[in-house]
Design an enzyme around this catalytic site. Sequence first.
Site, PDB file in Angstrom:
ATOM      1  N   GLN A  82      32.249  39.616  35.695  1.00 31.63           N
ATOM      2  CA  GLN A  82      33.461  39.069  36.291  1.00 31.63           C
ATOM      3  C   GLN A  82      34.693  39.928  35.995  1.00 31.63           C
ATOM      4  O   GLN A  82      34.702  40.740  35.067  1.00 31.63           O
ATOM      5  CB  GLN A  82      33.704  37.660  35.752  1.00 31.63           C
ATOM      6  CG  GLN A  82      32.754  36.605  36.296  1.00 31.63           C
ATOM      7  CD  GLN A  82      33.150  35.226  35.820  1.00 31.63           C
ATOM      8  OE1 GLN A  82      32.446  34.604  35.048  1.00 31.63           O
ATOM      9  NE2 GLN A  82      34.283  34.726  36.291  1.00 31.63           N
ATOM     10  N   HIS A  83      35.741  39.699  36.803  1.00 27.46           N
ATOM     11  CA  HIS A  83      37.113  40.136  36.543  1.00 27.46           C
ATOM     12  C   HIS A  83      37.383  41.633  36.729  1.00 27.46           C
ATOM     13  O   HIS A  83      38.549  42.036  36.752  1.00 27.46           O
ATOM     14  CB  HIS A  83      37.559  39.782  35.117  1.00 27.46           C
ATOM     15  CG  HIS A  83      37.314  38.373  34.699  1.00 27.46           C
ATOM     16  ND1 HIS A  83      37.671  37.288  35.472  1.00 27.46           N
ATOM     17  CD2 HIS A  83      36.739  37.866  33.577  1.00 27.46           C
ATOM     18  CE1 HIS A  83      37.337  36.179  34.843  1.00 27.46           C
ATOM     19  NE2 HIS A  83      36.773  36.491  33.702  1.00 27.46           N
ATOM     20  N   ASP A 243      28.691  36.712  36.959  1.00 29.55           N
ATOM     21  CA  ASP A 243      27.473  36.518  36.172  1.00 29.55           C
ATOM     22  C   ASP A 243      27.355  35.102  35.620  1.00 29.55           C
ATOM     23  O   ASP A 243      26.251  34.543  35.548  1.00 29.55           O
ATOM     24  CB  ASP A 243      27.379  37.554  35.050  1.00 29.55           C
ATOM     25  CG  ASP A 243      28.649  37.671  34.218  1.00 29.55           C
ATOM     26  OD1 ASP A 243      29.614  36.906  34.444  1.00 29.55           O
ATOM     27  OD2 ASP A 243      28.685  38.550  33.340  1.00 29.55           O
TER      28      ASP A 243
END
Length: 499
Positions: A82-83, A243
């Site tokens: 992520q991110h 994820d």
Amino acid sequence: MYFIGIDSGTQSTKAIVIDIERGSIVAEAQEGYELIGGLPPGHMEQDPKVWIGAVDKVVMSCLDQLGESRAKVRGIGVSGQQHGLVALGKNDFPVRPAKLWCDTSTTEQCEAFAKEFAGSAGLIEMAGNAILPGYTAPKILWLKENEPENFEATTTILLPHDYINFWLSGVRRMEYGDASGTGLMDVRKREWCTELIDFIDPKVREMLPSLGSSLEPHGELTPSIRHRWGLTGRVVISAGGGDNMMGAIGTGNVRDGVLTASLGTSGTLYGSWGEPVIDGLGEVAAFCDSADRWFPLLCTMNVTVVTEKVRAMFGWDHAQLEAAVASVPAGADGLIFLPYLTGERTPNLPKGTGVLHGMRPENMSPAHVARAAMEGATLGLGYGMKRLRELGMDPSEVRLTGGGSNSAVWRQMCADAFGASTVTLKTSEGAALGAAIQAVYTFFKSEGSPMGYEELATALVDLDEESRCQPDDDTAAKYAEQIDRQIELTRAMNQANFL
């Protein structure tokens, strides 16, 4: 029919193939890689081309294992870390390496957001979440302020799994789940928050792709890749997700009452919920999931990284670590290990450090340090469970994934710290399995014969009942007190500028 699940992470990319008739994994492969070295402290980056090379390699390996049966592949789903900020230029190539979820170089940008929007409370009121260093929003502002030439060259902003989806399908799009982790999405409305975007720069409106339902297909595999991989017919690419969102699907966490805890290098505790769960303190992230529900999540940055450092310090193998922890009673005879070795996200301590507190002659042993380290990491997630209950969630079961879940003593410690039954899965590939299940869902929905996620989870998610642990009432009560003490100690040291 076969479906491929891809899990592109910080350290490796994995792929599995599931046979839905047999309900089993029939092929799998993994490819490792490293972060870019030599960067200043707090900067964590990777070249997105590394992910693409790894995806190509692991999928080809799986297809080679299938042989002629590869013609039965009907869908692909992608889970990604992520991110991460993937900034593409006019040629659709990255203008620079991706800044990752674990990058903590953006504290100044987070402070700028907070100052502009009345602090964390104002940000939460506006869009549901505070802006934290791991999120994508401060990374974009960092890019503008520190590399203006790269910001000007950027035409498209994607997340890691979006970039892989783009390579697979040629389609730019974000689904609600992973997009909610950018910090730029109003999670209640599932829309981009223009006020936050414009604070960075109005140009970012054009850089962000359209938002769409996680239940709809992302696209189809391009003819060139389909030919390269030797696949025939239509291959659907599902929306994919972060994820953690894919890990929820892959552990059957698709309804109220079930949570998942990941005991990896970092730790997460999350659940799929039927309505937004907004934490006014900003400690529990108010994300969306990848099945068009909501996804309260707590993240800590120090779980197996702590126990692995202790294991290396004493020269133990995993069995010796397990025995050492089991030899010491719950509470480690008063020894507390604040586990913030790499800074921390919850509590928000990007420059935090580890602390041993309460040392006495009777608890100054390697086994006590090991027990305190494992407890410190676990009780950090236990605090998250406490907050989730305060926000109205009361799960009866927690499904454990990640390397730490292989430890019997750790599984029982989680049950005691969470005050709930814990159980693992018979496969360790929760995120990849979730991605494959999402691909199954998407394919059948596109064919006009939809199957529900609960139905798919029942058929394809296999719990390991032999691993199930029930909380011990006495130990659970002790840990409830210790969670409060650990948080109190953390706050006191932080306020005194020692953390």
